[in-house]
Design a protein around this motif. Structure first.
Motif, PDB file in Angstrom:
ATOM      1  N   ASN A  40      -5.037  -0.461  -0.429  1.00  0.00           N
ATOM      2  CA  ASN A  40      -4.788   1.117   0.019  1.00  0.00           C
ATOM      3  C   ASN A  40      -6.077   1.338   0.832  1.00  0.00           C
ATOM      4  O   ASN A  40      -5.930   2.409   1.763  1.00  0.00           O
ATOM      5  N   THR A  41      -7.128   0.708   0.734  1.00  0.00           N
ATOM      6  CA  THR A  41      -8.336   0.783   1.459  1.00  0.00           C
ATOM      7  C   THR A  41      -8.151   0.433   2.775  1.00  0.00           C
ATOM      8  O   THR A  41      -8.086  -0.735   2.984  1.00  0.00           O
TER       9      THR A  41
ATOM     10  N   LYS B 125      -3.019   8.011   3.303  1.00  0.00           N
ATOM     11  CA  LYS B 125      -1.533   7.697   2.813  1.00  0.00           C
ATOM     12  C   LYS B 125      -0.474   7.898   3.986  1.00  0.00           C
ATOM     13  O   LYS B 125       0.558   7.450   3.759  1.00  0.00           O
TER      14      LYS B 125
ATOM     15  N   ASP C 188       3.981   5.146  -6.447  1.00  0.00           N
ATOM     16  CA  ASP C 188       2.544   5.490  -5.499  1.00  0.00           C
ATOM     17  C   ASP C 188       1.399   4.516  -5.981  1.00  0.00           C
ATOM     18  O   ASP C 188       1.055   4.607  -7.054  1.00  0.00           O
ATOM     19  N   THR C 189       1.252   3.508  -5.021  1.00  0.00           N
ATOM     20  CA  THR C 189       0.209   2.208  -5.417  1.00  0.00           C
ATOM     21  C   THR C 189      -1.161   2.932  -5.485  1.00  0.00           C
ATOM     22  O   THR C 189      -2.227   2.293  -6.143  1.00  0.00           O
ATOM     23  N   ASN C 190      -1.222   4.221  -4.895  1.00  0.00           N
ATOM     24  CA  ASN C 190      -2.720   4.781  -5.155  1.00  0.00           C
ATOM     25  C   ASN C 190      -3.231   5.225  -6.596  1.00  0.00           C
ATOM     26  O   ASN C 190      -4.153   5.517  -6.775  1.00  0.00           O
ATOM     27  N   ASP C 191      -2.095   5.134  -7.489  1.00  0.00           N
ATOM     28  CA  ASP C 191      -2.499   5.416  -8.990  1.00  0.00           C
ATOM     29  C   ASP C 191      -3.165   4.420  -9.619  1.00  0.00           C
ATOM     30  O   ASP C 191      -3.777   4.706 -10.889  1.00  0.00           O
TER      31      ASP C 191
ATOM     32  N   ASP D  42      -7.343  -0.861  -5.951  1.00  0.00           N
ATOM     33  CA  ASP D  42      -7.112  -1.919  -5.011  1.00  0.00           C
ATOM     34  C   ASP D  42      -7.376  -3.285  -5.769  1.00  0.00           C
ATOM     35  O   ASP D  42      -7.955  -3.563  -6.567  1.00  0.00           O
TER      36      ASP D  42
ATOM     37  N   ARG E 264      -9.334   5.734   3.345  1.00  0.00           N
ATOM     38  CA  ARG E 264      -7.884   5.734   3.283  1.00  0.00           C
ATOM     39  C   ARG E 264      -7.261   6.667   3.896  1.00  0.00           C
ATOM     40  O   ARG E 264      -7.566   7.620   4.278  1.00  0.00           O
TER      41      ARG E 264
ATOM     42  N   TRP F 138       1.125  -1.179   0.215  1.00  0.00           N
ATOM     43  CA  TRP F 138       0.104   0.009  -0.093  1.00  0.00           C
ATOM     44  C   TRP F 138       0.938   1.255  -0.095  1.00  0.00           C
ATOM     45  O   TRP F 138       2.176   1.214   0.267  1.00  0.00           O
ATOM     46  N   ASN F 139       0.280   2.318  -0.239  1.00  0.00           N
ATOM     47  CA  ASN F 139       0.897   3.695  -0.148  1.00  0.00           C
ATOM     48  C   ASN F 139       2.278   3.589  -1.281  1.00  0.00           C
ATOM     49  O   ASN F 139       1.970   3.283  -2.388  1.00  0.00           O
TER      50      ASN F 139
END
Length: 383
Positions: free
Chosen positions: A113-114, A159, A80-83, A86, A157, A39-40
């Protein structure tokens, strides 16, 4: 006349003087392994070796190029895995040598990320109730929060949070009263359904039954405690030679009975009854387990331990702290119920009650958690 002669030399030209390079590069990916949950922001690194030289190395996520390098045999990317959403994803490194030989290496991983996915029923609470939900770490530090409404889905979420273990606190307000329910033992990516706030008054419509105690010794050390199915209170009987009344609200409920002899406890779960209950001393053979909880000396706490069986709840043991005693001893049967629920209630100032719910009998479930309740909610009606 002398004859003229000439010699012509022909030279065959090949493509290469040596053998052709057919060896593909070897690739290593670091920073992530097969099946990892991430995550993040994460650091991805890939490197390649070749028998001659590596000409180019590339990194892909789900077949989309995220970085490449034609000057080095290694590559590094802070990503950044938020891109992306999930779920399941694949990272792939591709290396090409100077002869055009190409190699790939892929790793599958999961993005989480959730923190929590929260759903609310359409009739969770009425218009006069306001709600908010808090997500905290295991030390009670606030991570994020959201307002609660009926029939909505909430995706929480952050970060800034890098851990996995979570607590959730549901806060409900009606008039000048607050109820805070804290649940521990959650982990990143869990789904959560909010509980219904319990502001409603208890029903006054009780039914009475009579209890007969059989074959109990006639002494002052022996007494019985009885809780009926879903009643949430305990009746104590010290005179076991007389027929005694008991009130209940459920239709033909079951009941849980504890026999106390001095400092020893014995418990038994009984089936349904309607107008009368007969309890025989011979039913009690197995001693109950006892767990003592120590609380902060400057706070007022109450504890209830419930046994869960076939969709019903039975109050097994309860207690509260005082100025002179900050320890509460709970007694329970470890085998009579499908699961157990411990409710630790902290009574703060300004009509605020903080409830901490823990399922199971793990040691950590009997420990009061730190909760920061310094907040306020202002509700404005818009016409």
């Amino acid at each position: 006349m002398a004859a003229l002669s000439s010699v012509v030399f022909f030279q065959s030209c090949g493509d290469d003087d040596g053998p052709k390079d057919i060896t593909v590069p070897e690739i290593t990916i670091s920073g992530i392994t097969e099946g990892d949950e991430v995550w993040n922001t994460i650091n991805l690194e890939a490197s390649a070796t070749d028998d001659i030289a590596v000409a180019k190395i590339e990194l892909y996520v789900d077949n989309e190029l995220i970085t490449s390098d034609e000057t080095s045999a290694s590559i590094n990317k802070t990503w950044d895995t938020n891109d992306v959403e999930d779920g399941a994803h694949t990272i792939k490194a591709v290396a090409t040598d100077e002869a055009g030989n190409r190699a790939e290496h892929a790793i599958n991983f999961i993005i989480k990320n959730t923190l929590l996915s929260i759903s609310t029923p359409s009739d969770l609470f009425s218009d006069e109730i306001t709600g908010i939900v808090f997500i905290s770490d295991t030390d009670g530090n606030l991570i994020t929060q959201a307002n609660i409404e009926n029939n909505i889905a909430i995706i929480l979420r952050s970060k800034d949070f890098t851990g996995q273990a979570l607590n959730i606190t549901e806060a409900f307000k009606k008039d000048d009263q607050w109820i805070l329910n804290t649940f521990t033992g959650l982990k990143r990516g869990d789904d959560w359904t909010l509980s219904s706030p319990t502001f409603q008054e208890a029903s006054d419509e009780n039914t009475r039954a009579y209890i007969t105690f059989k074959n109990f010794p006639d002494n002052e050390e022996t007494s019985c405690e009885i809780s009926t199915e879903n009643s949430y209170y305990i009746d104590t009987f010290s005179n076991l030679k007389i027929q005694s009344p008991i009130s209940y609200q459920s239709n033909k409920p079951g009941f849980y009975c504890v026999k106390k002899v001095g400092n020893a406890y014995y418990g038994e779960l009984f089936g349904s009854f309607e107008n009368s209950i007969e309890i025989d001393n011979s039913n009690f053979t197995t001693p109950l387990s006892i767990k003592t909880i120590d609380f902060p000396t400057d706070q007022r706490w109450e504890v209830e331990l419930l046994g869960l069986k076939d969709g019903s709840e039975y109050l097994l043991s309860e207690g509260e702290t005082s100025n002179s005693n900050n320890s509460i001893a709970l007694h329970y049967s470890e085998s009579a119920f499908d699961n157990y629920l411990t409710l630790l209630s902290f009574h703060a100032t300004n009509n605020i009650t903080i409830n901490q719910y823990n399922y199971g009998l793990n040691e950590t479930n009997f420990s009061p958690q730190t909760v920061n309740y310094d907040f306020s909610i202002n509700r404005k009606k818009i016409n």
